[in-house]
Design an enzyme around this catalytic site. Structure first.
Site, PDB file in Angstrom:
ATOM      1  N   ASN A  41       0.824  -1.202   0.000  1.00  0.00           N
ATOM      2  CA  ASN A  41       0.000   0.000   0.000  1.00  0.00           C
ATOM      3  C   ASN A  41       0.865   1.262   0.000  1.00  0.00           C
ATOM      4  OD1 ASN A  41      -2.326   1.689   0.275  1.00  0.00           O
ATOM      5  ND2 ASN A  41      -3.365  -0.003   1.319  1.00  0.00           N
ATOM      6  N   HIS A  71      22.035   0.918  13.425  1.00  0.00           N
ATOM      7  CA  HIS A  71      23.220   1.638  13.888  1.00  0.00           C
ATOM      8  C   HIS A  71      23.502   1.262  15.339  1.00  0.00           C
ATOM      9  CE1 HIS A  71      23.272   4.048  10.256  1.00  0.00           C
ATOM     10  NE2 HIS A  71      21.954   4.077  10.359  1.00  0.00           N
ATOM     11  N   ARG A 136       4.463  -8.476  20.232  1.00  0.00           N
ATOM     12  CA  ARG A 136       4.431  -9.747  20.947  1.00  0.00           C
ATOM     13  C   ARG A 136       3.272 -10.568  20.387  1.00  0.00           C
ATOM     14  NH1 ARG A 136       0.063  -9.442  23.941  1.00  0.00           N
ATOM     15  NH2 ARG A 136      -0.667  -7.486  24.776  1.00  0.00           N
ATOM     16  N   LYS A 139      -2.185 -13.960  19.799  1.00  0.00           N
ATOM     17  CA  LYS A 139      -2.902 -15.237  19.766  1.00  0.00           C
ATOM     18  C   LYS A 139      -2.429 -16.064  18.582  1.00  0.00           C
ATOM     19  CE  LYS A 139      -7.189 -14.779  17.381  1.00  0.00           C
ATOM     20  NZ  LYS A 139      -8.617 -14.658  17.485  1.00  0.00           N
TER      21      LYS A 139
END
Length: 145
Positions: A41, A71, A136, A139
């Protein structure tokens, strides 16, 4: 059709049915390898100092950054313009929401959904929904293909 031919010339490899909206930015282009059925997109940026591999059936939302370059944390290293580069891999059947950042060295597995605004700083396992900063696992999702 003209855009597809241009992508074939510019990128390392382009599968079938690949489309990228305006504006697309990259460093080199030749380090980007895209599979079949890809949609990128608006305002997609891929910093391809190293290789970026994108599988089949991948959709990427607007304003997403995929970077292979980073960096050092040390001020001395930054003042000396040190950098590192690591490849990024994105599996098949992946949907990446808008405003996502994917950092160097990350592998995103197959059948993954990345929630909008996530920062991916470590590998993402297959069949998961991830989100947050840093991202994280939220599910497990079904692989119904």
């Amino acid at each position: 059709m003209a855009q597809y031919r241009h992508l074939q010339q510019m990128l390392g490899a382009v599968g079938e049915r690949v489309w990228i909206a305006k504006t697309f930015n990259c460093d080199r282009g030749k380090n980007i390898f895209i599979g079949d059925d890809f949609t990128g997109n608006h305002n997609l940026t891929i910093l391809d100092i190293r290789e970026v591999y994108i599988g089949n059936h991948v959709m990427i939302g607007p304003n997403t950054l995929i970077t292979t370059v980073g960096h050092p944390l040390s001020p001395k290293g930054r003042r000396e313009y040190h950098a590192f580069a690591k490849p990024v891999r994105i599996g098949n059947d992946v949907w990446i929401g808008g405003n996502v950042t994917i950092l160097p060295g990350v592998t995103i597995g197959n059948n993954v959904v990345v929630a909008a605004g996530a920062v991916i700083n470590k590998d993402v396992p297959d069949n998961t929904l991830v989100g947050g900063v840093p991202a994280r696992v939220i599910k497990t999702i079904e692989d119904d293909v």
